[in-house]
Design a protein around this motif. Structure first.
Motif, PDB file in Angstrom:
ATOM      1  N   HIS B 307       0.860  -1.194   0.000  1.00  0.00           N
ATOM      2  CA  HIS B 307       0.000   0.000   0.000  1.00  0.00           C
ATOM      3  C   HIS B 307       0.889   1.235   0.000  1.00  0.00           C
ATOM      4  O   HIS B 307       1.936   1.237   0.642  1.00  0.00           O
ATOM      5  CB  HIS B 307      -0.900   0.037   1.233  1.00  0.00           C
ATOM      6  CG  HIS B 307      -1.981  -0.994   1.211  1.00  0.00           C
ATOM      7  ND1 HIS B 307      -3.037  -0.943   0.335  1.00  0.00           N
ATOM      8  CD2 HIS B 307      -2.159  -2.117   1.941  1.00  0.00           C
ATOM      9  CE1 HIS B 307      -3.827  -1.989   0.527  1.00  0.00           C
ATOM     10  NE2 HIS B 307      -3.319  -2.721   1.492  1.00  0.00           N
ATOM     11  N   PRO B 308       0.445   2.296  -0.674  1.00  0.00           N
ATOM     12  CA  PRO B 308       1.243   3.527  -0.657  1.00  0.00           C
ATOM     13  C   PRO B 308       1.283   4.136   0.745  1.00  0.00           C
ATOM     14  O   PRO B 308       0.392   3.893   1.569  1.00  0.00           O
ATOM     15  CB  PRO B 308       0.519   4.449  -1.636  1.00  0.00           C
ATOM     16  CG  PRO B 308      -0.837   3.872  -1.813  1.00  0.00           C
ATOM     17  CD  PRO B 308      -0.749   2.415  -1.508  1.00  0.00           C
ATOM     18  N   HIS B 309       2.324   4.917   0.996  1.00  0.00           N
ATOM     19  CA  HIS B 309       2.568   5.481   2.328  1.00  0.00           C
ATOM     20  C   HIS B 309       1.343   6.192   2.896  1.00  0.00           C
ATOM     21  O   HIS B 309       0.990   6.020   4.057  1.00  0.00           O
ATOM     22  CB  HIS B 309       3.754   6.446   2.244  1.00  0.00           C
ATOM     23  CG  HIS B 309       4.154   7.031   3.564  1.00  0.00           C
ATOM     24  ND1 HIS B 309       4.622   6.253   4.603  1.00  0.00           N
ATOM     25  CD2 HIS B 309       4.131   8.310   4.011  1.00  0.00           C
ATOM     26  CE1 HIS B 309       4.882   7.050   5.646  1.00  0.00           C
ATOM     27  NE2 HIS B 309       4.592   8.275   5.308  1.00  0.00           N
ATOM     28  N   GLU B 310       0.679   6.986   2.059  1.00  0.00           N
ATOM     29  CA  GLU B 310      -0.423   7.800   2.588  1.00  0.00           C
ATOM     30  C   GLU B 310      -1.590   6.938   3.080  1.00  0.00           C
ATOM     31  O   GLU B 310      -2.376   7.385   3.901  1.00  0.00           O
ATOM     32  CB  GLU B 310      -0.907   8.834   1.554  1.00  0.00           C
ATOM     33  CG  GLU B 310      -1.483   8.251   0.274  1.00  0.00           C
ATOM     34  CD  GLU B 310      -0.435   8.049  -0.818  1.00  0.00           C
ATOM     35  OE1 GLU B 310       0.758   7.917  -0.478  1.00  0.00           O
ATOM     36  OE2 GLU B 310      -0.816   8.007  -2.007  1.00  0.00           O
ATOM     37  N   ASP B 311      -1.680   5.707   2.581  1.00  0.00           N
ATOM     38  CA  ASP B 311      -2.773   4.840   3.031  1.00  0.00           C
ATOM     39  C   ASP B 311      -2.500   4.206   4.385  1.00  0.00           C
ATOM     40  O   ASP B 311      -3.330   3.471   4.921  1.00  0.00           O
ATOM     41  CB  ASP B 311      -3.052   3.747   1.994  1.00  0.00           C
ATOM     42  CG  ASP B 311      -3.748   4.305   0.753  1.00  0.00           C
ATOM     43  OD1 ASP B 311      -4.114   5.496   0.782  1.00  0.00           O
ATOM     44  OD2 ASP B 311      -3.913   3.567  -0.232  1.00  0.00           O
ATOM     45  N   LYS B 312      -1.297   4.463   4.921  1.00  0.00           N
ATOM     46  CA  LYS B 312      -0.975   3.982   6.264  1.00  0.00           C
ATOM     47  C   LYS B 312      -0.625   5.135   7.209  1.00  0.00           C
ATOM     48  O   LYS B 312      -0.606   4.946   8.422  1.00  0.00           O
ATOM     49  CB  LYS B 312       0.224   3.015   6.192  1.00  0.00           C
ATOM     50  CG  LYS B 312      -0.109   1.673   5.533  1.00  0.00           C
ATOM     51  CD  LYS B 312      -0.995   0.813   6.430  1.00  0.00           C
ATOM     52  CE  LYS B 312      -1.157  -0.586   5.875  1.00  0.00           C
ATOM     53  NZ  LYS B 312      -2.016  -1.443   6.736  1.00  0.00           N
ATOM     54  N   ASP B 313      -0.302   6.314   6.656  1.00  0.00           N
ATOM     55  CA  ASP B 313       0.112   7.463   7.455  1.00  0.00           C
ATOM     56  C   ASP B 313      -1.119   8.287   7.809  1.00  0.00           C
ATOM     57  O   ASP B 313      -1.262   9.435   7.375  1.00  0.00           O
ATOM     58  CB  ASP B 313       1.125   8.299   6.658  1.00  0.00           C
ATOM     59  CG  ASP B 313       1.864   9.300   7.537  1.00  0.00           C
ATOM     60  OD1 ASP B 313       2.013   9.022   8.739  1.00  0.00           O
ATOM     61  OD2 ASP B 313       2.284  10.344   7.013  1.00  0.00           O
ATOM     62  N   CYS B 314      -2.024   7.672   8.549  1.00  0.00           N
ATOM     63  CA  CYS B 314      -3.318   8.297   8.814  1.00  0.00           C
ATOM     64  C   CYS B 314      -3.943   7.638  10.031  1.00  0.00           C
ATOM     65  O   CYS B 314      -3.303   6.831  10.690  1.00  0.00           O
ATOM     66  CB  CYS B 314      -4.226   8.125   7.593  1.00  0.00           C
ATOM     67  SG  CYS B 314      -4.449   6.401   7.111  1.00  0.00           S
ATOM     68  N   GLU B 315      -5.171   8.009  10.334  1.00  0.00           N
ATOM     69  CA  GLU B 315      -5.857   7.392  11.462  1.00  0.00           C
ATOM     70  C   GLU B 315      -6.238   5.953  11.100  1.00  0.00           C
ATOM     71  O   GLU B 315      -6.386   5.618   9.936  1.00  0.00           O
ATOM     72  CB  GLU B 315      -7.078   8.218  11.888  1.00  0.00           C
ATOM     73  CG  GLU B 315      -8.162   8.431  10.841  1.00  0.00           C
ATOM     74  CD  GLU B 315      -7.909   9.632   9.930  1.00  0.00           C
ATOM     75  OE1 GLU B 315      -6.747  10.022   9.730  1.00  0.00           O
ATOM     76  OE2 GLU B 315      -8.906  10.149   9.392  1.00  0.00           O
ATOM     77  N   TRP B 316      -6.399   5.112  12.117  1.00  0.00           N
ATOM     78  CA  TRP B 316      -6.599   3.671  11.919  1.00  0.00           C
ATOM     79  C   TRP B 316      -7.769   3.377  10.973  1.00  0.00           C
ATOM     80  O   TRP B 316      -7.643   2.596  10.038  1.00  0.00           O
ATOM     81  CB  TRP B 316      -6.827   2.987  13.289  1.00  0.00           C
ATOM     82  CG  TRP B 316      -6.969   1.512  13.193  1.00  0.00           C
ATOM     83  CD1 TRP B 316      -8.123   0.820  12.928  1.00  0.00           C
ATOM     84  CD2 TRP B 316      -5.936   0.523  13.327  1.00  0.00           C
ATOM     85  NE1 TRP B 316      -7.859  -0.522  12.907  1.00  0.00           N
ATOM     86  CE2 TRP B 316      -6.538  -0.739  13.141  1.00  0.00           C
ATOM     87  CE3 TRP B 316      -4.564   0.584  13.590  1.00  0.00           C
ATOM     88  CZ2 TRP B 316      -5.815  -1.932  13.215  1.00  0.00           C
ATOM     89  CZ3 TRP B 316      -3.845  -0.606  13.660  1.00  0.00           C
ATOM     90  CH2 TRP B 316      -4.469  -1.840  13.476  1.00  0.00           C
ATOM     91  N   ALA B 317      -8.905   4.006  11.222  1.00  0.00           N
ATOM     92  CA  ALA B 317     -10.105   3.658  10.461  1.00  0.00           C
ATOM     93  C   ALA B 317      -9.948   3.981   8.978  1.00  0.00           C
ATOM     94  O   ALA B 317     -10.547   3.318   8.128  1.00  0.00           O
ATOM     95  CB  ALA B 317     -11.322   4.393  11.029  1.00  0.00           C
ATOM     96  N   ALA B 318      -9.152   5.004   8.669  1.00  0.00           N
ATOM     97  CA  ALA B 318      -9.002   5.430   7.279  1.00  0.00           C
ATOM     98  C   ALA B 318      -7.952   4.607   6.541  1.00  0.00           C
ATOM     99  O   ALA B 318      -7.842   4.687   5.322  1.00  0.00           O
ATOM    100  CB  ALA B 318      -8.611   6.912   7.237  1.00  0.00           C
ATOM    101  N   ALA B 319      -7.192   3.816   7.261  1.00  0.00           N
ATOM    102  CA  ALA B 319      -6.050   3.128   6.661  1.00  0.00           C
ATOM    103  C   ALA B 319      -6.464   1.875   5.900  1.00  0.00           C
ATOM    104  O   ALA B 319      -7.483   1.256   6.191  1.00  0.00           O
ATOM    105  CB  ALA B 319      -5.051   2.746   7.756  1.00  0.00           C
ATOM    106  N   ALA B 320      -5.646   1.523   4.915  1.00  0.00           N
ATOM    107  CA  ALA B 320      -5.852   0.299   4.156  1.00  0.00           C
ATOM    108  C   ALA B 320      -5.392  -0.894   4.977  1.00  0.00           C
ATOM    109  O   ALA B 320      -4.550  -0.773   5.862  1.00  0.00           O
ATOM    110  CB  ALA B 320      -5.075   0.370   2.849  1.00  0.00           C
ATOM    111  N   MET B 321      -5.950  -2.059   4.657  1.00  0.00           N
ATOM    112  CA  MET B 321      -5.554  -3.284   5.349  1.00  0.00           C
ATOM    113  C   MET B 321      -4.473  -3.993   4.550  1.00  0.00           C
ATOM    114  O   MET B 321      -4.585  -4.127   3.336  1.00  0.00           O
ATOM    115  CB  MET B 321      -6.748  -4.215   5.481  1.00  0.00           C
ATOM    116  CG  MET B 321      -7.832  -3.696   6.394  1.00  0.00           C
ATOM    117  SD  MET B 321      -9.109  -4.941   6.592  1.00  0.00           S
ATOM    118  CE  MET B 321     -10.202  -4.123   7.752  1.00  0.00           C
ATOM    119  N   GLY B 322      -3.449  -4.465   5.218  1.00  0.00           N
ATOM    120  CA  GLY B 322      -2.446  -5.274   4.534  1.00  0.00           C
ATOM    121  C   GLY B 322      -1.026  -4.883   4.888  1.00  0.00           C
ATOM    122  O   GLY B 322      -0.760  -3.772   5.358  1.00  0.00           O
ATOM    123  N   MET B 323      -0.118  -5.838   4.659  1.00  0.00           N
ATOM    124  CA  MET B 323       1.296  -5.664   4.969  1.00  0.00           C
ATOM    125  C   MET B 323       2.114  -6.262   3.837  1.00  0.00           C
ATOM    126  O   MET B 323       1.699  -7.261   3.258  1.00  0.00           O
ATOM    127  CB  MET B 323       1.650  -6.463   6.229  1.00  0.00           C
ATOM    128  CG  MET B 323       0.813  -6.162   7.434  1.00  0.00           C
ATOM    129  SD  MET B 323       1.127  -7.389   8.729  1.00  0.00           S
ATOM    130  CE  MET B 323       0.342  -6.542  10.112  1.00  0.00           C
TER     131      MET B 323
END
Lengths: 325, 428
Positions: B307-323
């Motif tokens: 996932h791109p950085h911005e999809d993880k650099d945010c609040e939990w609920a807004a973030a994408a799932m996956g590693m």
């Protein structure tokens, strides 16, 4: 005191008592003809509200203004993401304008924690309610109200709520007020009982420092305070309970039930109340209901928190700017 | 093609031996092999394994090239010791037609870092309503044999039954993402003590277990085989164990992160720990390790999800799932399975190469390290210890939960049909 106020669970007993005692000092200001202190003159506080909450925002704003802070209100409907701007960018934009503290209300649990711990900004962060997680100033104002009513305004100074029996009734599952209150009341020595239909109690509640009951009538006579939590009508569509009528029959507080409470016991509600659902008008309008007092006390508590977190009237210029990092 | 002599490698963790590669094939395995005419790689006691095979990779191309492409994903795979990956179907457009799977397959072949075997969607658009053209995807140049709506569950029991039956005609297998959708509406993390405290929507174990229970019974009823993706709970282990004891043709995978991490990490509200299925409890982790050791769980699959950085650099609920996981999988398995004494290196080769290749039908992969076999190999410095530094990843994305964590082992060389794709830890 910590630099941020994110969760009621972060407060020690001494922190909490200090906030309550400080709030009593602040309450005296409200009794003066000029309800203002110069404490936060030159400091800027932003109220960053991603979720509609007029009463909480106004309460914070009143507290900030009584302490002479400069106040910026930022209201974004819906989530930061639906607006296209991220929480990080919004916060950094505001901090670039020279903000000393951020009061944040957000629909996502943990958003204030992220703001305080991700290195996005330097300002102090005060949680004004995040998702179904925490609402620490609400718990503080509730504890303040209980201490005044159950221990005494002057007698209560320096005291906690040891031995007081507090019952919280309603939608525990979706309630940040319940989580904050369980944490804080436990820290202050109170005995907490949660009452709700089993559908509205979270899986995992067994680790919380409280009792859980499905039977309101049996807990009433053993309660020094009964706090009713708002139950949203939509919940019945998701099968949390069959009908509004059945909910209020089993878990609503009416005059008959109130009569089973000890004489000194109070009825509390964080608002907004749904009359006819969790509380009848008879109870809401009675002497024993502290809903309006809680609103008044909310301003004193928020003044105390701002005062203690922002550490009095240091000039704003000493606040480290982002570029000096 | 030239000859390569790998000298002094512990083949499957055994006594040091020499392995001679000639062209695309292993020519000889033995002691004191002649280096004449061969490039010599001093293995110096490193462990030689058959090239790893990942049955569950998200390469994101087509559609989300900002997070990964077939090129960057296969480079990450080579770095992690993989010689074949199965690319999940949840791309944009969805890999539900012969055209899309052929494109992904060809990109893998062109880049040459790792064989890419596309997985076809079970249903059109992953919508769970109408079967995709499974036969056409199988007959295409990509030769699809594994079908999955991964990311979404084939929750309709009739559609699942039909898919299980239909793919029997050409030896296919349905890989189920087991997640009862109604029980996981608004789900943000494992439902339990931690979710209750954090106020995050719960993803209950029963939502996974109920689908697995249904699907093994369906597989039994129609006489098909079924594969369970990223099994994550102790209860799921019990169900699969029961199904296998009954003779049901079920296989299951576990991800490296479910072997190591627990939902306690979510207390940080750091979305790098947000994944689907969610991180579970310590009890689940221990049950998964035990099940992988005793064979109840057949394989390790990464569920590499960039996932791109911005999809993880945010609040939990807004973030994408996956590693992301391709570049750390073997290290996590070393930590959780080898260092704990649960598996030896031959066991690791079985769970990360032989079995996944067999389940997915990856020809030429997951073979023994012996003369005459395709030279798909990976060399691992198992003595290495170091902190994970995502800046060094070949993947386009950095969403690893292991940043700064010390993990053992490092892949130094990978050979795909005798051609080095990784040399001394550097991509060729």
């Amino acid at each position: 005191m910590q630099r941020h106020l994110i969760s009621a669970a972060d407060l020690t007993r001494d922190d909490a008592v200090l906030i309550l005692d400080t709030a009593e000092e602040m309450a005296r200001v409200a009794d003066r003809p000029i309800k203002k202190l110069p404490t936060l003159r030159g400091r800027t506080v932003v109220n960053l509200f991603f979720e509609d909450s007029t009463r909480t925002r106004i309460s914070f704003e009143a507290a900030e203004k009584r302490l002479s802070a400069d106040v910026i209100n930022f209201t974004a409907k819906g989530s930061s993401v639906s607006k296209g701007e991220s929480l990080k960018d919004t916060a950094q934009t505001l901090e670039a304008m020279g903000v000393d503290a951020v009061v944040i209300r957000h629909g996502a649990s943990g958003a204030p924690y992220r703001l305080a711990t991700s290195g996005w900004i330097d300002a102090a962060v005060i949680n004004a309610g995040d998702g179904t997680h925490q609402h620490p100033t609400q718990a503080l104002l509730d504890a303040f109200t209980m201490r005044r009513r159950l221990v005494g305004r002057d007698a209560g100074l320096g005291q906690d709520l040891a031995g007081k029996r507090i019952t919280l009734v309603g939608d525990i599952l979706h309630s940040r007020v319940a989580r904050s209150n369980v944490d804080l009341l436990h820290t202050l020595g109170a005995e907490v009982t949660l009452v709700a239909p089993p559908t509205l109690v979270p899986v995992g509640v067994e680790s919380w420092p409280c009792e859980v009951s499905y039977d309101l009538d049996r807990t009433l006579s053993k309660s020094d305070a009964v706090m009713l939590l708002r139950v949203q009508r939509e919940r019945m569509n998701a099968a949390f309970f069959p009908t509004e009528r059945e909910y209020s029959r089993r878990y609503g507080l009416d005059g008959d039930r109130m009569a089973k409470m000890p004489e000194h016991a109070i009825v509390m509600h964080p608002g907004p109340m749904v009359r006819g659902m969790e509380i009848t008008a008879e109870v809401a309008d009675s002497e024993r209901c502290t809903a309006i007092e809680q609103v008044t006390n909310g301003v004193s508590i928020r003044m105390a928190v701002l005062y203690l977190l922002l550490g009095g009237n240091e000039p704003a210029a000493t606040h480290p700017r982002t570029e000096e990092k | 093609m030239s000859k390569i002599l790998i000298r002094g490698a512990k083949v499957l963790g055994g006594e040091p031996q020499d392995v001679l590669i000639d062209g695309d094939t292993i020519a000889e395995v033995g002691s004191g092999l002649s280096a004449e005419g061969a490039e010599v790689v001093e293995a110096d006691g490193k462990v030689l394994l058959p090239g790893l095979v990942d049955l569950h990779t998200h390469l994101r191309e087509p559609g989300r090239e900002d997070s990964e492409t077939v090129l960057t994903g296969t480079r990450a795979a080579a770095s992690g010791g993989y010689t074949a990956v199965f690319a999940m179907a949840n791309t944009f457009p969805v890999a539900d037609t012969a055209g899309v799977v052929e494109q992904v397959y060809r990109l893998g072949q062109e880049h040459g870092y790792c064989d890419v075997q596309p997985i076809g969607a079970v249903t059109v658009g992953l919508e769970g309503k109408k079967l995709a053209e499974l036969g056409a995807m199988h007959e295409s140049a990509a030769g699809v044999t594994v079908f999955s709506d991964d990311g979404k569950c084939v929750d309709d029991a009739v559609i699942m039954r039909r898919a299980l039956e239909y793919v029997k005609a050409f030896g296919g297998v349905v890989a189920q993402h087991a997640q009862e959708p109604r029980l996981t509406e608004g789900a943000q993390m494992n439902e339990g003590v931690v979710s209750a405290e954090l106020g995050l929507g719960g993803w209950p174990a029963v939502a996974e277990e109920s689908i697995i229970a249904r699907d093994v019974l369906l597989a039994e009823h129609v006489g098909s085989r079924v594969h369970i993706c990223h099994l994550s709970t102790a209860g799921s282990v019990e169900i699969v164990r029961w199904a296998k004891s009954r003779g049901i043709d079920v296989t299951a995978e576990v991800t490296p992160h479910h072997l190591l991490l627990t939902d306690e990490l979510v207390r940080s509200y750091n979305p790098v720990y947000k994944v689907n299925p969610p991180l579970r409890t310590e009890r689940d982790v221990l049950a998964l390790r035990e099940a992988l050791a005793d064979g109840t769980i057949d394989i390790v699959a990464t569920d590499h999800a960039p996932h791109p950085h911005e999809d993880k650099d945010c609040e939990w609920a807004a973030a994408a799932m996956g590693m992301v996981g391709l570049e750390t999988a073997l290290s996590v398995v070393q930590r959780t399975m080898v260092e704990t004494g649960l598996l030896d290196w031959a066991g690791v080769a079985d769970r990360m190469s032989l079995k996944p290749a067999a389940i997915g039908g990856a020809k030429g992969h997951g073979r023994p390290v012996s003369a005459g076999e395709p030279a798909n190999l990976t060399l691992v410095d198992t003595a290495y210890r170091g902190e994970v530094d995502p800046a060094g990843f070949a993947s386009r994305s950095r969403n690893t939960p292991y940043e700064g964590r010390e993990l053992p082992g490092r892949v130094t060389h990978t050979w795909l049909r005798g051609r080095a794709t990784l040399v001394d830890g550097k991509l060729a």
